[in-house]
Design a protein around this motif. Structure first.
Motif, short mmCIF file in Angstrom:
data_model
loop_
_atom_site.label_atom_id
_atom_site.label_comp_id
_atom_site.label_asym_id
_atom_site.label_seq_id
_atom_site.Cartn_x
_atom_site.Cartn_y
_atom_site.Cartn_z
N ARG A 1 -39.67 4.30 -4.55
CA ARG A 1 -38.99 5.19 -5.50
C ARG A 1 -38.22 6.30 -4.78
NH1 ARG A 1 -44.71 6.15 -8.00
NH2 ARG A 1 -45.22 4.03 -8.72
N ARG B 1 -34.57 2.41 -5.63
CA ARG B 1 -35.02 2.18 -7.01
C ARG B 1 -34.17 1.10 -7.67
NH1 ARG B 1 -35.43 7.90 -6.84
NH2 ARG B 1 -33.51 8.18 -8.06
N ARG C 1 -35.59 -2.67 -9.09
CA ARG C 1 -35.69 -2.56 -10.54
C ARG C 1 -35.98 -3.92 -11.17
NH1 ARG C 1 -31.55 1.03 -11.86
NH2 ARG C 1 -33.18 2.60 -11.57
#
Length: 323
Positions: free
Chosen positions: A10, A16, A20
Motif C-alpha cells: 500500500r 496500490r 488492485r
C-alpha cells in the motif's frame, strides 16, 4: 519478530494500482435516461429529488447522449413518459411511442452506443401499476402479452437489449417467444430477475411519473427480508431465456449480488437506484461527504460483490472520475 506487513503493498499509488483486485471501467457503466413525449423540442426538466438528472425531449436526449458518448459512455437504458396514459398502456408498444422514437434516433446518431430499453407498463398506465388491473388486483397472465408486444416494438425500433422490470411471473418466457417468433433470436434479454419492493425507488417515481394510484407493488416485487427466494427467481428467468440477471437495488443487496455471482456464470447486473443516488447527492450538498470518493467507493463495492454491469445515475460523472 515476524508478522504480516500488509502496508508493503500500500506504500505508493503505483503499487496500490498494481495489486488492485477490482477495477471500474466505462464498459461497466449504464446510464439511465428519461425521455418525454412533448411538442417542446427543447424540453429539459430537472428532477427535483435527483439533482443533476432531468427528463428530456427527444431532441434534448440526443444532444445529451452526444455529450455523454464524447466522454466515453458505452451504454444507456431508456425510460419513456408518454403524452397520454391509459389502463392498457397502449403507448408502451406503439410503433411511434416515445421510447421507440428515442431508440431509432440514438442508434441512427450514435450506432456505437448500446441502447437498452426498460420493458414495463407502469410509466404508460393511467393507474401507475406494472400490469393490467381488475379492481385493485394486478393480473399476471393478461399482462404478459402486453409486455411481449412492448419488447417486440423496442426490438423493431433497433434496441440492442430489452430489460423487463415488471416482475410478472413468466414474462421472460413470453418475451423470448415473441422475439424469436418475429426473427429477433439474437436480441438479448437483461431481466430484472431479483427486484425487491424497496423504499429506495422513491425519487424514480417522480422521474418516471409512475407512482401507483392505489396500493403498492409488494404482490409482485420481492420481500426485502428474503434471500433464498432470489436464487429461485434467477433460476426461473434463466430457464425462460434471460441472458443477463439484474439485482435491484444494489447497495442494500450486495449479499444477493454475491449469491448470484457464486451460483451462476451468466453476466450479473446491479441497479444503483434513485434513492441511493439521491442520498449521496443530499449528503454531498450538505458538505457531509466527499461525493466523488463516496460514489467511486460505492460503485467498486458493487463490482467487488460480483456485478459485471452497473446501472447508475452517476455513470456520466464516473466517466470523468475514471480518467
Amino acid at each position: 519478530m515476524t508478522f504480516f506487513r500488509g502496508r508493503r503493498l500500500r506504500r505508493t499509488p503505483a503499487i496500490r494500482d498494481l495489486v488492485r483486485e477490482n477495477a471500474l471501467s466505462p464498459n461497466d457503466l449504464i446510464q439511465p435516461w428519461f425521455v418525454v413525449e412533448t411538442d417542446d423540442k427543447n424540453f429539459e426538466k430537472p428532477i427535483g429529488s435527483m439533482p443533476g438528472q432531468s427528463q428530456y425531449s427527444l431532441h434534448k436526449l440526443v444532444e445529451r447522449a452526444g455529450w455523454a458518448v464524447d466522454k466515453g459512455l458505452r451504454s444507456c437504458i431508456l425510460f419513456g413518459i408518454p403524452k397520454v396514459k391509459d389502463p392498457q398502456a397502449s403507448q408502451a408498444w406503439a410503433d411511434e411511442g416515445i421510447v421507440q422514437q428515442a431508440v431509432r434516433a440514438l442508434k441512427d446518431k450514435y450506432p456505437q452506443l448500446v441502447v437498452m430499453t426498460d420493458v414495463c407498463l407502469c410509466e404508460y398506465t393511467s393507474h401507475g401499476h406494472c400490469g393490467i388491473v381488475r379492481g385493485e388486483d394486478i393480473l399476471n397472465d393478461p399482462t404478459l402479452e402486453l409486455l411481449a408486444k412492448s419488447a417486440l416494438s423496442h426490438a423493431r425500433a433497433g434496441a440492442d437489449m430489452v430489460a423487463p422490470s415488471d416482475m410478472m411471473d413468466g414474462r421472460v418466457a413470453a418475451i423470448r417467444v415473441m422475439l424469436d417468433d418475429n426473427g429477433f433470436n439474437d436480441l438479448p434479454i437483461m431481466s430484472y430477475a431479483v427486484k425487491y419492493a424497496s423504499a429506495f425507488y422513491g425519487p424514480f417515481r417522480e422521474a418516471a411519473e409512475s407512482t401507483p394510484q392505489f396500493g403498492d407493488r409488494r404482490t409482485h416485487q420481492m420481500d426485502p427480508a428474503n434471500r433464498r427466494e432470489a436464487l429461485r427467481e434467477a433460476v426461473a428467468d434463466l430457464d425462460e431465456g434471460a441472458d443477463v440477471l439484474m439485482v435491484k437495488p444494489a447497495m442494500p443487496y450486495l449479499d444477493i449480488i454475491r449469491d448470484l455471482r457464486e451460483n451462476f456464470d451468466t453476466p450479473i447486473a446491479a441497479y444503483h437506484v434513485s434513492g441511493e443516488y439521491a442520498m449521496i447527492k443530499a449528503a454531498a450538498a450538505n458538505g457531509w461527504i466527499d461525493e466523488k470518493r463516496v460514489v467511486m467507493e460505492s460503485l467498486i463495492g458493487i463490482k467487488r460483490a460480483g456485478a459485471d454491469l452497473i446501472l447508475t445515475y452517476y455513470a456520466e460523472d464516473a466517466l470523468d472520475w475514471l480518467k
